[in-house]
Design an enzyme around this catalytic site. Structure first.
Site, PDB file in Angstrom:
ATOM      1  N   GLU A 155      -0.063  -0.826   5.946  1.00  0.00           N
ATOM      2  CA  GLU A 155       1.029  -0.289   6.771  1.00  0.00           C
ATOM      3  C   GLU A 155       0.914   1.214   6.886  1.00  0.00           C
ATOM      4  O   GLU A 155       1.182   1.787   7.941  1.00  0.00           O
ATOM      5  CB  GLU A 155       2.385  -0.670   6.173  1.00  0.00           C
TER       6      GLU A 155
ATOM      7  N   ASP B 174       0.833  -1.208   0.000  1.00  0.00           N
ATOM      8  CA  ASP B 174       0.000   0.000   0.000  1.00  0.00           C
ATOM      9  C   ASP B 174       0.864   1.253   0.000  1.00  0.00           C
ATOM     10  O   ASP B 174       2.021   1.243   0.443  1.00  0.00           O
ATOM     11  CB  ASP B 174      -0.965   0.015   1.188  1.00  0.00           C
TER      12      ASP B 174
END
Length: 383
Positions: free
Chosen positions: A141, A76
């Site tokens: 994250e 991500d």
């Protein structure tokens, strides 16, 4: 075009803004399965925030008795910000002035690509490698991180999986590739403090109680407090206010309460419980009427010098000629979760000056050396 650069560009094309993975992990899984990795998807989170996690492992000839080296990373990326400020499409990898531009170029799709290609080369050269290799990849994250790495760690812990070494591909370098790696991170402890008063007309303060005035001396004391001296690995613990909210917006009303957001970045010289107790003692000494909600973002972790740091430092110097610096500066990372089940956790990746910024980029000249350093770690620890 090198295999590392091609994979990096392929990953950058995926609009994987947290918690979306947009097929990044499917690309990785295809390549890892071709190498004999056993791949497991762990999907977590509510329907409106589904997180994709990947655990992939290739056992060495020593099986579970051998050492296990894990690469941890996140597919991500943070949002782009104003598109009109970018000089090129953030999800169309673009070369300009020796740099590869795109969201995630530095944080951290180049690192992921580098380790995958390093493993491909390593397995080809050492098909019967002794130790085991694994990947722990998440799409959560950069967000709240409630359903990402922490969920994989919980699953691995429940099944008794032993991790020996973990390299996290966070962009740790500063001026040149390899000049800094992170062998630990400070903990993060946040508080939301609400000090209560009595609302009244500002012309009649004797009819109320101003919570801003009452809180100010306590806040000054908290700001001046020396929480610890740090130690050889960490700077002293820091306490900082981030937001103060009080009042109705009117200029003739004493507010009924004031809310203060604050945060500790703390070292291994302090504990969350000890810091909480000291804050409450200061607030109580000032006889405040208050409520205080705490959030522990993560505890500090530290990897002293040992096999992993030696292998990484040696690989960096062999590839770049740079003597790396072990550091614990900066924010938190998923290392705070992995350190609970892995005794040696170190972060290493490309320079971080452009991360989360408009026109995020990585210098192309660092991409192959990054991959080579990762391969050097594999050679030193699991061959």
């Amino acid at each position: 075009m090198t295999a590392t650069l091609a994979l990096t560009e392929d990953l950058i094309r995926r609009r994987s803004v947290t918690p979306a993975d947009e097929g990044c992990q499917a690309i990785l899984e295809t390549r890892l399965k071709a190498l004999g990795f056993d791949c497991e998807a762990l999907v977590s989170g509510p329907d409106d925030f589904r997180v994709t996690n990947l655990w992939a492992v290739r056992r060495g000839t020593q099986g579970k008795d051998g050492k296990l080296l894990v690469f941890a990373g996140h597919t991500d990326v943070v949002p782009t910000g104003p598109l009109e400020q970018w000089h090129s499409d953030p999800f169309a990898p673009t070369h300009r002035d020796g740099k590869l531009y795109g969201r995630g170029a530095a944080d951290m799709k180049t690192s992921i690509a580098g380790f995958v290609v390093a493993v491909e080369e390593f397995v080809k050269a050492h098909p019967a490698h002794a130790g085991s290799i694994a990947f722990l990849i998440t799409s959560d994250e950069e967000g709240p991180a409630h359903d990402g790495t922490i969920k994989v760690v919980e699953a691995l812990s429940a099944r008794g999986e032993r991790l020996d070494y973990c390299v996290i591909g966070e962009p740790t370098s500063v001026d040149t590739l390899g000049d800094m790696v992170k062998n630990g991170r400070r903990g993060s402890l946040s508080g939301k403090l609400t000090v209560k008063g009595i609302q009244c007309h500002i012309a009649y303060p004797h009819l109320g109680r101003n919570p801003i005035h009452e809180a100010a001396p306590a806040l000054a004391e908290l700001a001046a407090e020396v929480w610890d001296q740090g130690n050889e690995y960490f700077p002293p613990t820091s306490w900082q206010m981030s937001n103060i909210h009080g009042g109705t917006g009117a200029t003739n009303v004493i507010p009924g309460h004031v809310t203060i957001d604050f945060n500790f970045r703390f070292s291994t010289a302090s504990t969350p419980e000890g810091l909480k107790a000291r804050v409450h003692a200061i607030l109580d000494r000032h006889q405040l009427e208050y409520a205080l909600d705490w959030t522990l973002g993560g505890e500090p972790f530290l990897t002293p010098r040992g096999e992993l740091s030696d292998a990484l430092s040696s690989a960096i110097e062999a590839e770049t000629g740079v003597k790396t610096e072990l550091s614990t500066t900066g924010g938190t990372s998923d290392g705070r979760f992995i350190a609970k089940i892995c005794p040696q956790v170190i972060e290493f990746g490309p320079p971080n000056a452009s991360i989360h910024k408009i026109d995020e980029h990585v210098e192309v000249r660092f991409i192959e050396p990054l991959k080579n350093v990762y391969r050097g770690v594999l050679e030193r620890l699991v061959a």
